[in-house]
Write a protein that holds these residues in place. Structure first.
Motif, PDB file in Angstrom:
ATOM      1  N   LYS A 134       0.831  -1.215   0.000  1.00  0.00           N
ATOM      2  CA  LYS A 134       0.000   0.000   0.000  1.00  0.00           C
ATOM      3  C   LYS A 134       0.861   1.257   0.000  1.00  0.00           C
ATOM      4  O   LYS A 134       0.601   2.205  -0.764  1.00  0.00           O
ATOM      5  CB  LYS A 134      -0.930  -0.014   1.212  1.00  0.00           C
ATOM      6  N   ARG A 147       1.084   4.076  -2.995  1.00  0.00           N
ATOM      7  CA  ARG A 147       0.838   5.492  -2.702  1.00  0.00           C
ATOM      8  C   ARG A 147       2.008   6.357  -3.168  1.00  0.00           C
ATOM      9  O   ARG A 147       1.804   7.408  -3.796  1.00  0.00           O
ATOM     10  CB  ARG A 147       0.599   5.681  -1.203  1.00  0.00           C
ATOM     11  N   ALA A 151     -11.422  -1.317   1.480  1.00  0.00           N
ATOM     12  CA  ALA A 151     -11.143  -0.029   2.127  1.00  0.00           C
ATOM     13  C   ALA A 151      -9.783   0.516   1.702  1.00  0.00           C
ATOM     14  O   ALA A 151      -9.624   1.729   1.489  1.00  0.00           O
ATOM     15  CB  ALA A 151     -11.194  -0.186   3.646  1.00  0.00           C
ATOM     16  N   ASP A 152      -8.797  -0.360   1.568  1.00  0.00           N
ATOM     17  CA  ASP A 152      -7.462   0.066   1.124  1.00  0.00           C
ATOM     18  C   ASP A 152      -7.532   0.634  -0.289  1.00  0.00           C
ATOM     19  O   ASP A 152      -6.930   1.673  -0.590  1.00  0.00           O
ATOM     20  CB  ASP A 152      -6.490  -1.113   1.147  1.00  0.00           C
ATOM     21  N   TYR A 153      -8.263  -0.057  -1.157  1.00  0.00           N
ATOM     22  CA  TYR A 153      -8.339   0.410  -2.540  1.00  0.00           C
ATOM     23  C   TYR A 153      -9.169   1.679  -2.666  1.00  0.00           C
ATOM     24  O   TYR A 153      -8.936   2.482  -3.578  1.00  0.00           O
ATOM     25  CB  TYR A 153      -8.866  -0.702  -3.448  1.00  0.00           C
ATOM     26  N   GLU A 210      -8.979   4.099  -0.488  1.00  0.00           N
ATOM     27  CA  GLU A 210      -7.975   5.124  -0.170  1.00  0.00           C
ATOM     28  C   GLU A 210      -7.061   5.385  -1.353  1.00  0.00           C
ATOM     29  O   GLU A 210      -6.774   6.546  -1.699  1.00  0.00           O
ATOM     30  CB  GLU A 210      -7.136   4.679   1.035  1.00  0.00           C
ATOM     31  N   GLU A 229      -8.563   7.496  -4.106  1.00  0.00           N
ATOM     32  CA  GLU A 229      -8.520   8.934  -3.852  1.00  0.00           C
ATOM     33  C   GLU A 229      -7.163   9.514  -4.232  1.00  0.00           C
ATOM     34  O   GLU A 229      -7.086  10.588  -4.841  1.00  0.00           O
ATOM     35  CB  GLU A 229      -8.820   9.212  -2.381  1.00  0.00           C
ATOM     36  N   VAL A 230      -6.101   8.793  -3.870  1.00  0.00           N
ATOM     37  CA  VAL A 230      -4.751   9.258  -4.204  1.00  0.00           C
ATOM     38  C   VAL A 230      -4.561   9.267  -5.718  1.00  0.00           C
ATOM     39  O   VAL A 230      -4.023  10.227  -6.291  1.00  0.00           O
ATOM     40  CB  VAL A 230      -3.687   8.360  -3.540  1.00  0.00           C
TER      41      VAL A 230
END
Length: 269
Positions: A81, A85, A104-106, A108, A111-112
């Motif tokens: 992750k 990022r 949930a990780d994906y 985030e 958004e990045v």
């Protein structure tokens, strides 16, 4: 102009197969590799061959000093992750083959990616046949109400379920019919033996993860209806070769959108 690639996990199981495939592709160029144990060396010699001119770095942060277009990550659940990022924030597109991340990780990372106008493709499995497992299972779930997954892997695999099993379970929650099995709240004995849950309520998907010697990776979708069953199963062999073509396809396509896509099936057809 060739697509410039940084390969994280270059000396790992899949990385060892990917590196020569990238080098052999006329439209791709491997410009840097990441492998902590071989940092400072040449990737060719690190893989037991002739020098290739590809430098090996200890981290993504160091490798990003080399101009590149795409990061391919086959590392470990604990670092993927942060790797993704960092690459997205540097404007690179990202292909993730590492398991361990969830919805949930994906969210985030999406958004990045959108903030930096970059694309990311993550797949629990880049094998074409594993992708067909997902497609056939999602199609069957439209017609048969009850489905559960069995996730097979080696005794030493650190995450459960596998990326293939997690991706399939999360996709199933969006298309399956309500289950007819007894709700987990009504199960007596040891309810945990009913497996881990993805989703909530009657549309949740139960996954049973087996971790035993002699397995590499496998996922089995079992559908049950009155007086009949349907089983759809994929098993991987001991070679990483089945993942190469799908990963390279993703590397070629991932700069064509902004945000996160999940599953190699999003690139088919």
């Amino acid at each position: 102009m060739a697509i410039r690639i940084i390969l994280a996990g270059a000396t790992g199981w899949v990385g060892c197969a990917l590196a020569p495939a990238i080098a052999a592709a006329p439209d791709l160029e491997l410009v840097a590799a990441i492998a902590r144990s071989q940092a400072g060396s040449d990737l060719g010699t690190a893989l037991g061959g002739a020098a290739s001119g590809v430098p090996v770095f200890a981290s993504v942060a160091e490798a990003l000093a080399v101009p590149a277009d795409v990061l391919i990550d086959y590392t470990k659940p604990g670092v993927v992750k942060a790797n993704a990022r960092a690459a997205l924030e540097s404007g690179l597109a990202v292909v993730i083959g590492t398991s361990g991340l969830g919805a949930a990780d994906y969210a985030e990372l999406d958004e990045v990616a959108r903030a930096h106008q970059a694309g990311l493709l993550a797949a629990g499995n880049f094998s074409i046949t594993a992708t067909l497992l997902k497609r056939f299972t999602l199609e069957a779930a439209k017609y048969v109400a009850d489905v559960e997954l069995i996730d097979y892997a080696s005794a030493g695999k650190p995450d459960a379920p596998s990326g293939t099993g997690r991706e399939l379970a999360e996709a199933l929650t969006g298309v399956r019919q309500p289950a007819t099995s007894r709700p987990i709240s009504e199960v007596v004995g040891v309810p945990e033996t009913r497996g881990g849950a993805f989703g909530e309520g009657p549309r949740e998907v139960r996954v049973h993860a087996l971790r035993l010697p002699s397995f590499v990776l496998g996922v089995e979708a079992i559908f049950g209806a009155p007086d009949e069953r349907l089983t759809i199963r994929h098993d991987a062999g001991s070679s990483a070769a089945p993942y190469v073509a799908g990963t390279l396809l993703a590397a070629r396509k991932v700069r064509g959108w902004v945000g996160v896509k999940r599953g190699l099936d999003t690139l088919l057809d």
